[in-house]
Design a protein around this motif. Structure first.
Motif, PDB file in Angstrom:
ATOM      1  N   ALA A 122     -87.679 -54.728 -66.390  1.00 64.75           N
ATOM      2  CA  ALA A 122     -86.290 -54.304 -66.500  1.00 64.75           C
ATOM      3  C   ALA A 122     -85.703 -54.245 -65.095  1.00 64.75           C
ATOM      4  O   ALA A 122     -86.338 -53.721 -64.171  1.00 64.75           O
ATOM      5  CB  ALA A 122     -86.167 -52.948 -67.180  1.00 64.75           C
ATOM      6  N   ILE A 123     -84.505 -54.791 -64.927  1.00 67.90           N
ATOM      7  CA  ILE A 123     -83.801 -54.748 -63.654  1.00 67.90           C
ATOM      8  C   ILE A 123     -82.488 -54.004 -63.882  1.00 67.90           C
ATOM      9  O   ILE A 123     -81.741 -54.310 -64.813  1.00 67.90           O
ATOM     10  CB  ILE A 123     -83.537 -56.158 -63.102  1.00 67.90           C
ATOM     11  N   ALA A 124     -82.217 -53.023 -63.027  1.00 67.15           N
ATOM     12  CA  ALA A 124     -81.072 -52.144 -63.247  1.00 67.15           C
ATOM     13  C   ALA A 124     -80.380 -51.828 -61.928  1.00 67.15           C
ATOM     14  O   ALA A 124     -80.949 -51.987 -60.839  1.00 67.15           O
ATOM     15  CB  ALA A 124     -81.515 -50.850 -63.927  1.00 67.15           C
ATOM     16  N   GLN A 125     -79.145 -51.381 -62.060  1.00 65.53           N
ATOM     17  CA  GLN A 125     -78.412 -50.742 -60.967  1.00 65.53           C
ATOM     18  C   GLN A 125     -77.937 -49.397 -61.494  1.00 65.53           C
ATOM     19  O   GLN A 125     -77.078 -49.336 -62.382  1.00 65.53           O
ATOM     20  CB  GLN A 125     -77.219 -51.594 -60.517  1.00 65.53           C
ATOM     21  N   GLY A 126     -78.516 -48.318 -60.999  1.00 66.07           N
ATOM     22  CA  GLY A 126     -78.203 -47.009 -61.545  1.00 66.07           C
ATOM     23  C   GLY A 126     -78.624 -46.944 -63.004  1.00 66.07           C
ATOM     24  O   GLY A 126     -79.752 -47.287 -63.359  1.00 66.07           O
ATOM     25  N   ASP A 127     -77.692 -46.524 -63.861  1.00 64.15           N
ATOM     26  CA  ASP A 127     -78.006 -46.435 -65.288  1.00 64.15           C
ATOM     27  C   ASP A 127     -77.604 -47.692 -66.049  1.00 64.15           C
ATOM     28  O   ASP A 127     -77.621 -47.712 -67.278  1.00 64.15           O
ATOM     29  CB  ASP A 127     -77.332 -45.209 -65.916  1.00 64.15           C
ATOM     30  N   ARG A 128     -77.273 -48.766 -65.336  1.00 65.93           N
ATOM     31  CA  ARG A 128     -76.865 -50.025 -65.962  1.00 65.93           C
ATOM     32  C   ARG A 128     -78.034 -51.008 -65.956  1.00 65.93           C
ATOM     33  O   ARG A 128     -78.492 -51.434 -64.899  1.00 65.93           O
ATOM     34  CB  ARG A 128     -75.675 -50.652 -65.221  1.00 65.93           C
ATOM     35  N   THR A 129     -78.537 -51.354 -67.125  1.00 61.38           N
ATOM     36  CA  THR A 129     -79.572 -52.382 -67.236  1.00 61.38           C
ATOM     37  C   THR A 129     -78.919 -53.749 -67.115  1.00 61.38           C
ATOM     38  O   THR A 129     -78.012 -54.085 -67.874  1.00 61.38           O
ATOM     39  CB  THR A 129     -80.309 -52.282 -68.580  1.00 61.38           C
ATOM     40  N   LEU A 130     -79.381 -54.544 -66.155  1.00 64.82           N
ATOM     41  CA  LEU A 130     -78.824 -55.880 -65.937  1.00 64.82           C
ATOM     42  C   LEU A 130     -79.602 -56.948 -66.684  1.00 64.82           C
ATOM     43  O   LEU A 130     -79.015 -57.884 -67.227  1.00 64.82           O
ATOM     44  CB  LEU A 130     -78.809 -56.208 -64.438  1.00 64.82           C
ATOM     45  N   LEU A 131     -80.915 -56.796 -66.705  1.00 62.87           N
ATOM     46  CA  LEU A 131     -81.763 -57.812 -67.340  1.00 62.87           C
ATOM     47  C   LEU A 131     -83.008 -57.141 -67.885  1.00 62.87           C
ATOM     48  O   LEU A 131     -83.569 -56.229 -67.272  1.00 62.87           O
ATOM     49  CB  LEU A 131     -82.149 -58.897 -66.331  1.00 62.87           C
ATOM     50  N   THR A 132     -83.445 -57.581 -69.045  1.00 61.58           N
ATOM     51  CA  THR A 132     -84.736 -57.177 -69.587  1.00 61.58           C
ATOM     52  C   THR A 132     -85.501 -58.437 -69.968  1.00 61.58           C
ATOM     53  O   THR A 132     -84.905 -59.405 -70.464  1.00 61.58           O
ATOM     54  CB  THR A 132     -84.565 -56.245 -70.804  1.00 61.58           C
ATOM     55  N   ALA A 133     -86.792 -58.456 -69.701  1.00 61.78           N
ATOM     56  CA  ALA A 133     -87.560 -59.692 -69.880  1.00 61.78           C
ATOM     57  C   ALA A 133     -89.003 -59.397 -70.216  1.00 61.78           C
ATOM     58  O   ALA A 133     -89.547 -58.342 -69.870  1.00 61.78           O
ATOM     59  CB  ALA A 133     -87.497 -60.537 -68.606  1.00 61.78           C
TER      60      ALA A 133
END
Length: 314
Positions: A116-127
């Protein structure tokens, strides 16, 4: 902005080496390598920077590369053989990303990691990234598409000077902040004023200089490059008149299968075609071959294309 002049056109149709464009491409590669220099936070958690801002948001290919590379840091014995990712939300290039890797399975010949790649509480990508150690033979052979050698094809940036006025500002960005790749293509892309036409399209791509002799790094760089021009293929093959001024388009997901070891500072041919376009969604697939004709990787991506009311071309 620095418009492409006639002299610039000559520069962009010839070799990349020794040109002003090469300096800009190398600068992009420097920032991509920095984005893959993951800061370990413990327990398979990492923080990373972003490559240069090109689209007003983080490019999805960067996130794919970081997902593959971070997952590889959490596996000892095997190389990645597939990635299946969803682009969840957009991110901003001026804020570092947080990457978490969780172990799903470790077997004798295969392993699976969730990223999981995130900025703060925003998930940008899950893989999900799967790993397997695999021999290179036997191999099913396929005939490579008949295309000119890379040195005989124009650089992608060659087409910038030919774009119509309404596309000029965005097109110039492909020279000012280019991808971290040398890309050569025989026709202008849709975003550079190319015409809509059905069928497949191939382009050559490679890193503009050697990088570390690390298999996971070359795989991550290939994952980065595999995200380019897929959405453009949906517009190129669209059954209705469509251009970037008339639609809002995003990539929804991305799959990458790796068939052979990758050495991505050498030439690779990326052939893409549209599988389906229905309503507001399109599915694009791709095949990546090395210069010897071996199939190195396969890709697929679903994209969302929504018309902007009142802007559809006639």
């Amino acid at each position: 902005m620095h418009p492409v002049t006639a002299a610039g056109e000559s520069e962009l149709t010839g070799p990349l080496r020794g040109t002003a464009l090469e300096k800009s491409v190398l600068a992009s590669l420097d920032t991509l390598e920095h984005a893959l220099n993951l800061k370990a936070l413990g327990n398979n958690r990492f923080q990373a920077s972003n490559e240069r801002d090109r689209f007003g948001r983080i490019f999805g290919g960067q996130l794919l590369a970081q997902a593959v590379y971070a997952a590889s840091r959490a596996v000892d014995a095997h190389l990645p053989h597939s990635l299946h990712a969803y682009f969840v939300q957009t991110g901003t290039s001026d804020t570092p990303v947080d990457i978490s890797v969780d172990k799903i399975r470790d077997g004798r010949s295969m392993a699976t990691r969730q990223v999981a790649i995130a900025q703060g509480d925003r998930t940008l990508l899950t893989a999900l990234v799967s790993f397997h150690t695999n021999p290179t033979e036997p191999e099913l052979g396929h005939q490579r598409p008949e295309v000119p050698a890379p040195e005989e094809m124009p650089l992608l940036q060659h087409w910038v000077h030919r774009v119509p006025p309404q596309l000029r500002t965005n097109a110039q960005n492909w020279i000012d902040v280019p991808p971290a790749l040398e890309m050569r293509i025989a026709e202008p892309t849709n975003f550079l004023g190319g015409r809509q036409t059905p069928g497949s399209r191939s382009h050559w791509m490679r890193l503009p200089r050697p990088v570390a002799d690390e298999p996971a790094l070359h795989t991550a760089m290939l994952a980065y490059a595999s995200d380019y021009l897929l959405l453009d293929m949906a517009l190129r093959n669209h059954p209705q008149p469509t251009d970037y001024a008339s639609i809002a388009a995003v990539s929804l997901d991305h799959s990458l299968w790796l068939h052979r070891p990758v050495r991505f500072d050498q030439w690779h041919l990326y052939t893409q075609d549209a599988v389906a376009i229905t309503g507001h969604r399109a599915l694009i697939r791709g095949t990546i071959r090395d210069a010897a004709g071996h199939t190195v990787a396969s890709t697929s991506q679903e994209v969302l294309i929504r018309p902007i009311p009142g802007r559809m071309p006639d």
